[in-house]
Enzyme design. Structure first.
Site, PDB file in Angstrom:
ATOM      1  N   ASP A  33      -5.896 -16.761  -2.995  1.00  0.00           N
ATOM      2  CA  ASP A  33      -6.571 -16.999  -1.719  1.00  0.00           C
ATOM      3  C   ASP A  33      -6.658 -18.510  -1.490  1.00  0.00           C
ATOM      4  OD1 ASP A  33      -8.841 -15.164   0.095  1.00  0.00           O
ATOM      5  OD2 ASP A  33      -8.807 -17.347   0.281  1.00  0.00           O
ATOM      6  N   GLN A  96     -13.677  -8.344   8.134  1.00  0.00           N
ATOM      7  CA  GLN A  96     -12.231  -8.571   8.104  1.00  0.00           C
ATOM      8  C   GLN A  96     -11.847  -9.625   9.138  1.00  0.00           C
ATOM      9  OE1 GLN A  96      -9.751  -5.156   9.054  1.00  0.00           O
ATOM     10  NE2 GLN A  96      -7.916  -6.129   8.219  1.00  0.00           N
ATOM     11  N   HIS A 102      -5.853  -6.251   3.004  1.00  0.00           N
ATOM     12  CA  HIS A 102      -5.812  -7.058   1.780  1.00  0.00           C
ATOM     13  C   HIS A 102      -6.961  -6.659   0.864  1.00  0.00           C
ATOM     14  CE1 HIS A 102      -7.849  -9.180   5.058  1.00  0.00           C
ATOM     15  NE2 HIS A 102      -8.693  -9.652   4.150  1.00  0.00           N
ATOM     16  N   HIS A 104      -9.352  -8.077  -2.049  1.00  0.00           N
ATOM     17  CA  HIS A 104      -9.827  -9.299  -2.712  1.00  0.00           C
ATOM     18  C   HIS A 104     -10.113  -8.986  -4.179  1.00  0.00           C
ATOM     19  CE1 HIS A 104     -10.976 -11.597   1.014  1.00  0.00           C
ATOM     20  NE2 HIS A 104     -11.113 -10.382   1.507  1.00  0.00           N
TER      21      HIS A 104
END
Ligand code: 5GP
Ligand code: ZN
Length: 142
Positions: A33, A96, A102, A104
């Site tokens: 990230d 979001q 995605h 995390h």
């Protein structure tokens, strides 16, 4: 379902936008990230563009979480964390921001300043039964 040319994560999948890659599978890929919540914060995404988990066929979800599960313990150990959150947000109201599914992977340490649990309340058993019945009936008819 292939790429969306306006999607930042589709551009990461194609390599048009650079990323620090961790691992790939036929169906998914993982990268660091860019603005980590915690040291070692990784994102795992499907190669194909889906906005939310509800848009994905079950096999694609399984493939996404297979890669996430493989990486999770290594991500935790790599930064010497004591735990790890797996978080997957669907919809703006749920936090979001990027409209491509995605997962995390967020390594956790004591005193890292991230807060769980969210506020909880007691629920009447009648309410739980009513909601469960609604979900079960929707599952039966889906
Ligand atoms: P969300 O809030 O949608 O669940 O999380 C989106 C995540 O994507 C955020 O943690 C954010 O830092 C990350 N992110 C947004 N743009 C980029 C980017 O261009 N590259 C990478 N590696 N991460 C990104
Ligand atoms: Zn996309």
């Amino acid at each position: 379902m292939a790429g969306d040319r306006d999607c930042i994560f589709c551009k990461i999948v194609s390599g048009e936008i650079p990323s620090v890659r961790i691992a790939e599978s036929k169906e998914a890929c993982a990268f660091m990230d860019i603005a980590p919540i915690a040291r070692g914060h990784i994102l795992v995404i499907p190669r194909d563009h889906y906005e939310t988990i509800s848009d994905m066929p079950p096999d694609a979800v399984a493939a996404l979480f297979r890669l996430a599960a493989r990486i999770a313990p290594q991500a935790q150990h790599a930064v010497g964390a004591e735990g790890l959150n797996v978080l997957q947000n669907n919809g703006r109201v749920a936090g979001q921001v990027v409209g491509h599914v995605h997962v995390h992977l967020i390594p956790r340490r004591g005193g890292d300043g991230l807060h769980w649990p969210w506020p909880a309340r007691q629920a009447a058993s009648q309410e739980l039964r009513q909601i469960a019945d609604d979900v079960i009936s929707r599952l039966t008819n889906s």
